[in-house]
Scaffold this motif. Structure first.
Motif, PDB file in Angstrom:
ATOM      1  N   SER A  90      -2.601 -14.915 -13.266  1.00 37.04           N
ATOM      2  CA  SER A  90      -1.351 -14.242 -12.900  1.00 37.04           C
ATOM      3  C   SER A  90      -1.531 -12.730 -12.883  1.00 37.04           C
ATOM      4  CB  SER A  90      -0.239 -14.622 -13.882  1.00 37.04           C
ATOM      5  OG  SER A  90      -0.021 -16.016 -13.888  1.00 37.04           O
ATOM      6  N   PHE A  91      -2.270 -12.231 -13.871  1.00 37.13           N
ATOM      7  CA  PHE A  91      -2.575 -10.801 -13.918  1.00 37.13           C
ATOM      8  C   PHE A  91      -3.360 -10.377 -12.682  1.00 37.13           C
ATOM      9  CE2 PHE A  91      -5.567  -7.413 -14.919  1.00 37.13           C
ATOM     10  CZ  PHE A  91      -4.733  -6.432 -15.431  1.00 37.13           C
ATOM     11  N   LEU A  92      -4.367 -11.180 -12.332  1.00 33.01           N
ATOM     12  CA  LEU A  92      -5.181 -10.887 -11.152  1.00 33.01           C
ATOM     13  C   LEU A  92      -4.331 -10.917  -9.887  1.00 33.01           C
ATOM     14  CD1 LEU A  92      -7.969 -10.388  -9.918  1.00 33.01           C
ATOM     15  CD2 LEU A  92      -8.306 -12.865  -9.845  1.00 33.01           C
ATOM     16  N   ALA A  93      -3.469 -11.916  -9.764  1.00 26.83           N
ATOM     17  CA  ALA A  93      -2.603 -12.027  -8.583  1.00 26.83           C
ATOM     18  C   ALA A  93      -1.672 -10.824  -8.473  1.00 26.83           C
ATOM     19  CB  ALA A  93      -1.786 -13.315  -8.649  1.00 26.83           C
ATOM     20  N   THR A  94      -1.218 -10.318  -9.614  1.00 27.66           N
ATOM     21  CA  THR A  94      -0.313  -9.169  -9.615  1.00 27.66           C
ATOM     22  C   THR A  94      -0.992  -7.918  -9.078  1.00 27.66           C
ATOM     23  OG1 THR A  94       0.934 -10.045 -11.509  1.00 27.66           O
ATOM     24  CG2 THR A  94       1.144  -7.687 -11.047  1.00 27.66           C
ATOM     25  N   ILE A  95      -2.199  -7.603  -9.579  1.00 27.02           N
ATOM     26  CA  ILE A  95      -2.865  -6.382  -9.127  1.00 27.02           C
ATOM     27  C   ILE A  95      -3.377  -6.521  -7.692  1.00 27.02           C
ATOM     28  CG2 ILE A  95      -3.430  -5.600 -11.451  1.00 27.02           C
ATOM     29  CD1 ILE A  95      -6.242  -6.630 -11.080  1.00 27.02           C
ATOM     30  N   VAL A  96      -3.702  -7.754  -7.283  1.00 29.87           N
ATOM     31  CA  VAL A  96      -4.090  -7.967  -5.879  1.00 29.87           C
ATOM     32  C   VAL A  96      -2.881  -7.729  -4.977  1.00 29.87           C
ATOM     33  CG1 VAL A  96      -4.756  -9.724  -4.190  1.00 29.87           C
ATOM     34  CG2 VAL A  96      -6.014  -9.520  -6.340  1.00 29.87           C
ATOM     35  N   PHE A  97      -1.725  -8.224  -5.386  1.00 29.47           N
ATOM     36  CA  PHE A  97      -0.504  -8.027  -4.604  1.00 29.47           C
ATOM     37  C   PHE A  97      -0.151  -6.552  -4.486  1.00 29.47           C
ATOM     38  CE2 PHE A  97       4.104  -7.279  -4.625  1.00 29.47           C
ATOM     39  CZ  PHE A  97       4.458  -7.902  -3.437  1.00 29.47           C
ATOM     40  N   LEU A  98      -0.386  -5.780  -5.532  1.00 35.81           N
ATOM     41  CA  LEU A  98       0.004  -4.367  -5.533  1.00 35.81           C
ATOM     42  C   LEU A  98      -0.987  -3.469  -4.799  1.00 35.81           C
ATOM     43  CD1 LEU A  98       1.283  -4.047  -9.216  1.00 35.81           C
ATOM     44  CD2 LEU A  98       2.659  -3.794  -7.141  1.00 35.81           C
ATOM     45  N   TYR A  99      -2.221  -3.920  -4.617  1.00 33.72           N
ATOM     46  CA  TYR A  99      -3.229  -3.037  -4.032  1.00 33.72           C
ATOM     47  C   TYR A  99      -2.842  -2.461  -2.666  1.00 33.72           C
ATOM     48  CZ  TYR A  99      -7.349  -1.177  -1.857  1.00 33.72           C
ATOM     49  OH  TYR A  99      -8.203  -0.333  -1.194  1.00 33.72           O
ATOM     50  N   PRO A 100      -2.300  -3.240  -1.720  1.00 39.32           N
ATOM     51  CA  PRO A 100      -1.979  -2.668  -0.398  1.00 39.32           C
ATOM     52  C   PRO A 100      -1.031  -1.472  -0.449  1.00 39.32           C
ATOM     53  CG  PRO A 100      -1.966  -5.053  -0.272  1.00 39.32           C
ATOM     54  CD  PRO A 100      -2.062  -4.702  -1.731  1.00 39.32           C
ATOM     55  N   LEU A 101      -0.363  -1.274  -1.583  1.00 43.70           N
ATOM     56  CA  LEU A 101       0.509  -0.111  -1.721  1.00 43.70           C
ATOM     57  C   LEU A 101      -0.289   1.186  -1.598  1.00 43.70           C
ATOM     58  CD1 LEU A 101       3.556   0.377  -2.298  1.00 43.70           C
ATOM     59  CD2 LEU A 101       2.968   0.580  -4.722  1.00 43.70           C
ATOM     60  N   ASN A 102      -1.573   1.134  -1.963  1.00 44.74           N
ATOM     61  CA  ASN A 102      -2.423   2.331  -1.870  1.00 44.74           C
ATOM     62  C   ASN A 102      -2.658   2.773  -0.426  1.00 44.74           C
ATOM     63  OD1 ASN A 102      -3.592   2.837  -4.782  1.00 44.74           O
ATOM     64  ND2 ASN A 102      -3.645   0.630  -4.465  1.00 44.74           N
ATOM     65  N   LEU A 103      -2.667   1.804   0.500  1.00 46.45           N
ATOM     66  CA  LEU A 103      -2.958   2.138   1.900  1.00 46.45           C
ATOM     67  C   LEU A 103      -1.892   3.029   2.506  1.00 46.45           C
ATOM     68  CD1 LEU A 103      -5.564   1.028   3.205  1.00 46.45           C
ATOM     69  CD2 LEU A 103      -4.802  -0.361   1.282  1.00 46.45           C
ATOM     70  N   GLY A 104      -0.706   2.995   1.929  1.00 48.61           N
ATOM     71  CA  GLY A 104       0.359   3.839   2.436  1.00 48.61           C
ATOM     72  C   GLY A 104       0.028   5.318   2.378  1.00 48.61           C
ATOM     73  N   PHE A 105      -0.764   5.702   1.371  1.00 47.58           N
ATOM     74  CA  PHE A 105      -1.123   7.114   1.266  1.00 47.58           C
ATOM     75  C   PHE A 105      -2.051   7.555   2.388  1.00 47.58           C
ATOM     76  CE2 PHE A 105       0.262   6.701  -3.208  1.00 47.58           C
ATOM     77  CZ  PHE A 105       1.135   7.779  -3.234  1.00 47.58           C
ATOM     78  N   PHE A 106      -2.903   6.652   2.868  1.00 45.92           N
ATOM     79  CA  PHE A 106      -3.747   7.011   4.010  1.00 45.92           C
ATOM     80  C   PHE A 106      -2.879   7.324   5.230  1.00 45.92           C
ATOM     81  CE2 PHE A 106      -7.278   4.133   2.167  1.00 45.92           C
ATOM     82  CZ  PHE A 106      -7.603   5.123   1.253  1.00 45.92           C
ATOM     83  N   GLN A 107      -1.836   6.529   5.410  1.00 47.34           N
ATOM     84  CA  GLN A 107      -0.892   6.774   6.506  1.00 47.34           C
ATOM     85  C   GLN A 107      -0.189   8.115   6.306  1.00 47.34           C
ATOM     86  OE1 GLN A 107      -0.061   4.919   9.234  1.00 47.34           O
ATOM     87  NE2 GLN A 107       2.157   4.743   9.451  1.00 47.34           N
ATOM     88  N   ILE A 108       0.231   8.372   5.087  1.00 43.75           N
ATOM     89  CA  ILE A 108       0.950   9.608   4.785  1.00 43.75           C
ATOM     90  C   ILE A 108       0.058  10.835   4.978  1.00 43.75           C
ATOM     91  CG2 ILE A 108       1.978  10.937   2.885  1.00 43.75           C
ATOM     92  CD1 ILE A 108       3.125   8.247   1.860  1.00 43.75           C
ATOM     93  N   TYR A 109      -1.187  10.777   4.483  1.00 48.50           N
ATOM     94  CA  TYR A 109      -2.094  11.914   4.623  1.00 48.50           C
ATOM     95  C   TYR A 109      -2.454  12.172   6.083  1.00 48.50           C
ATOM     96  CZ  TYR A 109      -2.660  11.214  -0.409  1.00 48.50           C
ATOM     97  OH  TYR A 109      -2.435  11.060  -1.751  1.00 48.50           O
ATOM     98  N   ARG A 110      -2.620  11.098   6.848  1.00 48.53           N
ATOM     99  CA  ARG A 110      -2.926  11.281   8.266  1.00 48.53           C
ATOM    100  C   ARG A 110      -1.732  11.917   8.979  1.00 48.53           C
ATOM    101  NH1 ARG A 110      -6.680   9.300  11.704  1.00 48.53           N
ATOM    102  NH2 ARG A 110      -7.993   9.902   9.942  1.00 48.53           N
ATOM    103  N   LYS A 111      -0.525  11.534   8.612  1.00 49.05           N
ATOM    104  CA  LYS A 111       0.659  12.137   9.210  1.00 49.05           C
ATOM    105  C   LYS A 111       0.760  13.615   8.840  1.00 49.05           C
ATOM    106  CE  LYS A 111       3.881   8.409  10.246  1.00 49.05           C
ATOM    107  NZ  LYS A 111       5.286   7.950  10.109  1.00 49.05           N
ATOM    108  N   LEU A 112       0.344  13.962   7.624  1.00 47.50           N
ATOM    109  CA  LEU A 112       0.312  15.374   7.244  1.00 47.50           C
ATOM    110  C   LEU A 112      -0.627  16.148   8.165  1.00 47.50           C
ATOM    111  CD1 LEU A 112       0.217  15.523   3.328  1.00 47.50           C
ATOM    112  CD2 LEU A 112       1.971  16.468   4.834  1.00 47.50           C
TER     113      LEU A 112
END
Length: 240
Positions: A90-112
């Motif tokens: 369950s712990f592993l599933a939780t951090i795997v589920f949350l990981y794609p949240l990091n990709l949002g910053f790549f989008q944000i930095y590119r927009k900057l």
């Protein structure tokens, strides 16, 4: 898209660039941390209650009062139970589920870089359509070897360095995991010192916020993404 490795970038330039991206997006750093930890702790507390982890902890406390040997034996026995294994999954599933949240910053930095408007929806771009399954699969591929290497000092650092650019290469250039690891390895060989120093700085700065009554950690926790983007942008060039 194709990638090339230009002349070795200066460490000072990479660091200044990373801090620039981080400083310009402090509000989104805070939003990310609040969302991440809210989901993480809610999930962990739920599954800890569901699988009786609190009761197991109490047993460990009682065993510790007896002796260290009793504590070690009880910990080993509890780690083999079905409840402990389910909680670990369950712990592993939780951090795997949350990981794609990091990709949002790549989008944000590119927009900057492109001087485009940024919105909160950019933070969730990693969950759009098939993106979630791609990045969740990548993180699962990444985390399993990493946890196996934690008992050493050198190999976890090596694994981080050799996989550092897979996510941005997948995001910006639509590379596969295998293509990404090949290109990341080539980048590490040609820019080893720069990557090593930046990883060290990112790690220290990421956790330095803990010294500010945890509040600072909400801002510094996502800094790793700014460092990865700064390194990626400096080392790789994108051509149509």
């Amino acid at each position: 898209m194709q990638e090339t490795n230009p002349q070795k970038p200066g460490i000072d330039f990479i660091l200044k660039q990373a801090f620039f991206y981080w400083n310009k997006t402090l509000l989104y750093q805070l939003m990310y941390s609040i969302i991440y930890f809210s989901i993480f702790f809610t999930s962990i507390f739920f599954f800890a209650s569901k699988f009786g982890i609190w009761e197991q902890n109490q047993q460990l406390i009682e065993a510790y009062k007896t002796s260290m040997e009793a504590y070690v034996q009880k910990a080993e026995a509890l780690s083999q139970t079905w409840e402990s294994r389910m909680f670990l999954y369950s712990f592993l599933a939780t951090i795997v589920f949350l990981y794609p949240l990091n990709l949002g910053f790549f989008q944000i930095y590119r927009k900057l870089d492109l001087k485009e408007n940024i919105s909160i929806s950019d933070l969730f771009v990693g969950y759009n359509g098939a993106n979630f399954f791609r990045y969740a699969a990548y993180f699962l591929f990444w985390i399993i070897p990493y946890t196996q290497l934690l008992g050493t000092v050198i190999f976890p650092l090596f694994w981080v360095a050799v996989t550092l650019f897979i996510a941005p290469l997948m995001f910006f250039q639509n590379k596969t995991i295998l293509e990404g690891i090949t290109l990341s390895f080539k980048a590490m060989r040609s820019h080893f010192i720069e990557i090593f120093v930046c990883i060290l700085v990112a790690f220290i700065f990421k956790y330095i916020g803990l010294g500010l009554f945890f509040i600072g950690f909400l801002f510094t926790f996502p800094f790793w993404n700014a460092m990865i983007y700064s390194l990626y942008k400096t080392i790789f060039s994108e051509k149509p």
